[in-house]
Design an enzyme around this catalytic site. Structure first.
Site, PDB file in Angstrom:
ATOM      1  N   HIS A   1      47.287   5.250  60.177  1.00  0.00           N
ATOM      2  CA  HIS A   1      46.035   5.695  59.930  1.00  0.00           C
ATOM      3  C   HIS A   1      45.416   6.438  61.943  1.00  0.00           C
ATOM      4  O   HIS A   1      45.217   7.379  62.646  1.00  0.00           O
ATOM      5  CB  HIS A   1      44.731   5.519  59.577  1.00  0.00           C
ATOM      6  CG  HIS A   1      44.226   4.032  60.041  1.00  0.00           C
ATOM      7  ND1 HIS A   1      44.517   3.136  59.648  1.00  0.00           N
ATOM      8  CD2 HIS A   1      43.613   3.935  61.498  1.00  0.00           C
ATOM      9  CE1 HIS A   1      44.189   2.375  61.258  1.00  0.00           C
ATOM     10  NE2 HIS A   1      43.669   2.484  61.848  1.00  0.00           N
TER      11      HIS A   1
ATOM     12  N   LYS B   1      44.180   9.492  65.277  1.00  0.00           N
ATOM     13  CA  LYS B   1      43.282   9.615  66.381  1.00  0.00           C
ATOM     14  C   LYS B   1      43.339  10.541  66.920  1.00  0.00           C
ATOM     15  O   LYS B   1      44.743  10.773  67.678  1.00  0.00           O
ATOM     16  CB  LYS B   1      43.623   8.485  67.399  1.00  0.00           C
ATOM     17  CG  LYS B   1      42.871   7.191  66.179  1.00  0.00           C
ATOM     18  CD  LYS B   1      42.854   5.277  66.626  1.00  0.00           C
ATOM     19  CE  LYS B   1      42.483   4.447  65.416  1.00  0.00           C
ATOM     20  NZ  LYS B   1      41.122   4.385  65.061  1.00  0.00           N
TER      21      LYS B   1
ATOM     22  N   ASP C   1      50.814  -6.456  60.353  1.00  0.00           N
ATOM     23  CA  ASP C   1      49.556  -5.399  60.151  1.00  0.00           C
ATOM     24  C   ASP C   1      49.556  -4.454  60.848  1.00  0.00           C
ATOM     25  O   ASP C   1      48.386  -3.363  60.514  1.00  0.00           O
ATOM     26  CB  ASP C   1      48.419  -6.481  60.157  1.00  0.00           C
ATOM     27  CG  ASP C   1      47.063  -6.007  59.427  1.00  0.00           C
ATOM     28  OD1 ASP C   1      47.212  -4.838  58.616  1.00  0.00           O
ATOM     29  OD2 ASP C   1      46.025  -6.015  60.151  1.00  0.00           O
TER      30      ASP C   1
ATOM     31  N   LYS D   1      49.144   2.547  54.675  1.00  0.00           N
ATOM     32  CA  LYS D   1      50.030   1.184  54.800  1.00  0.00           C
ATOM     33  C   LYS D   1      50.107   0.313  54.314  1.00  0.00           C
ATOM     34  O   LYS D   1      48.212   0.088  53.766  1.00  0.00           O
ATOM     35  CB  LYS D   1      49.726   0.803  56.027  1.00  0.00           C
ATOM     36  CG  LYS D   1      48.635   0.578  56.700  1.00  0.00           C
ATOM     37  CD  LYS D   1      49.013   0.484  58.224  1.00  0.00           C
ATOM     38  CE  LYS D   1      48.492  -1.237  58.682  1.00  0.00           C
ATOM     39  NZ  LYS D   1      47.688  -2.658  58.606  1.00  0.00           N
TER      40      LYS D   1
ATOM     41  N   ARG E   1      40.778   2.052  37.840  1.00  0.00           N
ATOM     42  CA  ARG E   1      40.608   1.045  36.737  1.00  0.00           C
ATOM     43  C   ARG E   1      39.232   1.538  36.027  1.00  0.00           C
ATOM     44  O   ARG E   1      39.768   1.206  34.590  1.00  0.00           O
ATOM     45  CB  ARG E   1      40.908  -0.187  36.965  1.00  0.00           C
ATOM     46  CG  ARG E   1      42.282  -0.367  37.194  1.00  0.00           C
ATOM     47  CD  ARG E   1      42.654  -2.096  37.896  1.00  0.00           C
ATOM     48  NE  ARG E   1      43.379  -2.939  38.654  1.00  0.00           N
ATOM     49  CZ  ARG E   1      44.939  -2.374  38.099  1.00  0.00           C
ATOM     50  NH1 ARG E   1      44.740  -2.125  36.872  1.00  0.00           N
ATOM     51  NH2 ARG E   1      46.464  -2.541  38.729  1.00  0.00           N
TER      52      ARG E   1
ATOM     53  N   GLU F   1      40.916  -7.095  68.899  1.00  0.00           N
ATOM     54  CA  GLU F   1      39.596  -5.940  67.465  1.00  0.00           C
ATOM     55  C   GLU F   1      38.362  -7.348  68.267  1.00  0.00           C
ATOM     56  O   GLU F   1      39.287  -9.020  68.320  1.00  0.00           O
ATOM     57  CB  GLU F   1      40.205  -6.621  66.377  1.00  0.00           C
ATOM     58  CG  GLU F   1      41.221  -5.253  66.096  1.00  0.00           C
ATOM     59  CD  GLU F   1      41.408  -5.011  64.788  1.00  0.00           C
ATOM     60  OE1 GLU F   1      39.936  -4.216  64.302  1.00  0.00           O
ATOM     61  OE2 GLU F   1      42.533  -5.409  64.276  1.00  0.00           O
TER      62      GLU F   1
ATOM     63  N   HIS G   1      50.902   0.711  63.460  1.00  0.00           N
ATOM     64  CA  HIS G   1      50.229   1.516  64.807  1.00  0.00           C
ATOM     65  C   HIS G   1      51.101   1.075  65.891  1.00  0.00           C
ATOM     66  O   HIS G   1      50.838   1.858  66.522  1.00  0.00           O
ATOM     67  CB  HIS G   1      49.249   0.800  64.227  1.00  0.00           C
ATOM     68  CG  HIS G   1      48.333   0.733  63.184  1.00  0.00           C
ATOM     69  ND1 HIS G   1      48.539   1.616  62.105  1.00  0.00           N
ATOM     70  CD2 HIS G   1      47.189  -0.792  62.541  1.00  0.00           C
ATOM     71  CE1 HIS G   1      47.689   1.633  60.750  1.00  0.00           C
ATOM     72  NE2 HIS G   1      47.036   0.576  61.396  1.00  0.00           N
TER      73      HIS G   1
HETATM   74  C1  BG6 Z   1      44.555  -1.478  59.882  1.00  0.00           C
HETATM   75  C2  BG6 Z   1      44.710  -3.525  59.706  1.00  0.00           C
HETATM   76  O1  BG6 Z   1      45.704  -0.628  59.588  1.00  0.00           O
HETATM   77  O2  BG6 Z   1      44.123  -0.519  61.088  1.00  0.00           O
HETATM   78  C3  BG6 Z   1      43.078  -3.924  59.641  1.00  0.00           C
HETATM   79  O3  BG6 Z   1      44.982  -3.393  58.143  1.00  0.00           O
HETATM   80  C4  BG6 Z   1      43.029  -3.443  61.865  1.00  0.00           C
HETATM   81  O4  BG6 Z   1      43.392  -4.828  60.207  1.00  0.00           O
HETATM   82  C5  BG6 Z   1      42.543  -1.708  61.200  1.00  0.00           C
HETATM   83  O5  BG6 Z   1      41.350  -3.892  61.789  1.00  0.00           O
HETATM   84  C6  BG6 Z   1      42.594  -1.239  63.010  1.00  0.00           C
HETATM   85  O6  BG6 Z   1      42.065   0.425  63.095  1.00  0.00           O
HETATM   86  P1  BG6 Z   1      40.926   1.049  63.923  1.00  0.00           P
HETATM   87  O7  BG6 Z   1      41.040   2.665  63.258  1.00  0.00           O
HETATM   88  O8  BG6 Z   1      40.286   0.180  63.860  1.00  0.00           O
HETATM   89  O9  BG6 Z   1      41.948   0.476  64.972  1.00  0.00           O
END
Ligand code: BG6
Length: 525
Positions: A211, A215, A268, A181, A51, A249, A273
């Site tokens: 993502h 990994k 989330d 995502k 932007r 986390e 994931h």
């Molecule tokens: C993201 C989430 O997709 O993945 C986050 O939105 C989360 O909230 C993250 O912290 C975790 O990714 P990773 O690779 O650190 O396990």
């Protein structure tokens, strides 16, 4: 999954949202790492779109700073081990080549800015710029558009790209669209987004990123299971008691309170994931490593996961929100006191589900999954817990309990696999103690510098969609969690906050395991 030796097609990567966090933390470092490993095509260019109005020179200057800040180098431990002269020379020469790489990347990076809502200006500027770049760098018209924007712009930006004639594949050139995502916020919105996109472009042009699939340890699940002959025969209901998947986390919501407070832990992490981890752990061997055979098998698992009735949700789902607490000796605030979080927020920061996969291999083997912020330790793992051996042989010995066997796939931060079993404790009497056999990625393969996005970007450039989500998979993921979203919305939690930051989540999450005679395994080496 393609062989890694294939050269990526010459192309231009267009990043929408080029001044955002994802671009600087992940995408630019990943492009740099790909260039360092010689995986980028020689005819390649990057166009940042944002932007903000900014010149290409200003964007290049920002990019240099970001690369300096976010490109990982090998850890201090590895550096300490290399004080020898030879090593120092090697490092100096690597530094020179790194500077060359940055220069190479900068020379082919451009920027154009403007209003994403403006139908004409920004997109016709982009079209013109792409014409100039492809001529200068002799790149055929292969483009991939990376949507690193807020999700509510996905359809709109795609529509404008297409309207300006940039989405059409002609003369053997390709056009691909990558979406970050979250893909929708529930089943209805994900279906609507899929429909909108599919009216504009074809499914094979769409790359929905998760993502977790970038990994190494996640990709290794399939190699571990299907590249070895000893695990598959016991990977089923005859031998496995249950599976537990944890993505824990220690971080809170950081600067993302605005997004997170409307999403919550369930949305989330679980439909995306965590369900990726479930499908890779549970799927049947695909007929090949090509995109559709792999994704077909994953999709079958998603279809086999039993939908929750509202009553099931009360039994099989647990939610939590952290209060204040301490992590690693530091006091941390409660979720409700985080920036951009409503002071009386009822958003969950912890979610656990007990999933049933109703198929021949997994009937009656529960898959317990949990994820949360501000938990005791950062670790993501998959535990395959096997059934107990019969005890009778040991009745007359000092052994009171047999060790249960498990295979633990450590996803992060330690990457590896552990086999847990019982062994005789040396001595004149028969006694047993638990022991571990460990495989650690670092010990065997050395330190790998990666953001997790390298493989995904590379796959996009070679047109391999194996590690990307198909429309049906995204929708199936939402379908699984939708009843939980609905029940939790209809019955707001009354006990939040219900776990202290730095703990392992709400007591209820332990209770739903103990009710089944099982427990979460928190102490993983
Ligand atoms: C993201 C989430 O997709 O993945 C986050 O939105 C989360 O909230 C993250 O912290 C975790 O990714 P990773 O690779 O650190 O396990």
């Amino acid at each position: 999954m393609a062989e890694t030796t294939k050269t990526a097609d010459p192309c231009v990567m267009v990043i929408f949202g080029a001044t955002g966090d994802l671009t600087k933390r992940k995408l630019l470092p990943a492009l740099y790492n790909l260039a360092r490993q010689d995986f980028l095509p020689h005819s390649f260019a990057i166009v940042g779109v944002g932007r903000q109005e900014m010149t290409t020179e200003a964007f290049r200057a920002q990019m240099t700073q970001h690369l300096e800040e976010f490109v990982q180098t090998l850890s201090a431990g590895t550096q300490a081990a290399s004080l020898q002269k030879k090593e120092k020379d090697k490092r100096a020469s690597r530094q020179r080549s790194d500077d060359r790489l940055i220069k190479w990347l900068l020379e082919r990076t451009y920027y154009t800015g403007g209003d994403f809502d403006d139908d004409k200006k920004l997109f016709s500027d982009l079209k013109e710029l792409l014409g100039e770049i492809t001529a200068t760098h002799q790149i055929p018209d292969n483009y991939f558009f990376y949507m690193a924007t807020p999700p509510d712009l996905f359809a709109n930006v795609t529509q404008k790209v297409v309207k300006n004639g940039l989405g059409k594949e002609e003369n053997g050139n390709w056009r691909r669209f990558v979406y970050e995502k979250p893909f929708g916020t529930d089943l209805t919105s994900a279906e609507a987004l899929n429909q909108k996109l599919l009216r504009l472009i074809k499914e094979r042009q769409i790359y929905r990123i998760d993502h977790y699939l970038g990994k190494e340890t996640v990709q290794n699940i399939l190699v571990f299971r299907f590249g070895n002959s000893i695990f598959e025969p016991i990977w089923n209901r005859n031998f496995v008691d249950h599976v537990q998947i944890t993505v824990a986390e220690t971080l809170g919501v950081e600067q993302r309170g605005g997004y997170y407070d409307s999403a919550g832990a369930l949305r989330d992490m679980i439909p995306n994931h965590i369900l990726q981890l479930v499908t890779l752990t549970a799927m049947e061997p695909p007929v090949s490593f090509d995109a559709d055979p792999v994704r077909d098998e994953q999709a079958k698992i998603l279809q086999a996961i039993q939908p929750f009735s509202p009553e099931d949700v009360l039994q099989c789902a647990v939610r939590g929100q952290y209060g204040e607490g301490e992590i690693g000796g530091t006091a941390v605030p409660a979720y409700r006191d985080e920036e951009r979080v409503a002071p009386a927020s009822n958003t969950e920061t912890f979610a656990a589900l007990n999933l049933s996969i109703d198929n021949w291999r997994w009937a009656d083997v529960p898959f317990y999954v949990r994820t949360g912020k501000r938990l005791s330790t950062r670790h993501s793992s998959i535990v395959i817990q096997f059934k107990k051996a019969p005890f009778m042989l040991f009745r007359e010995t000092g052994i009171e309990r047999l060790t249960t066997n498990r295979i633990v796939i450590h996803i992060q931060p330690d990457e590896g696999i552990t086999l847990h079993f019982g062994a005789k404790i040396p001595g004149p009497v028969v006694n047993m103690g638990p022991v571990d056999m460990d495989f650690n990625y670092l010990d065997h393969f050395g330190e790998q510098v990666s953001t997790g996005y390298e493989r995904l970007l590379y796959d996009c450039m070679i047109g391999d969609a194996t590690l990307f989500q198909r429309a049906d998979m995204v929708e199936a993921g939402w379908r699984i969690v939708q009843p939980v979203i609905d029940v939790w919305k209809a019955l707001p939690a009354r006990d939040f906050p219900n776990y202290a930051a730095g703990s392992w989540g709400p007591a209820e999450a332990d209770a739903f395991m103990t009710a089944d005679g099982r427990r979460w395994i928190n102490e993983l080496k």
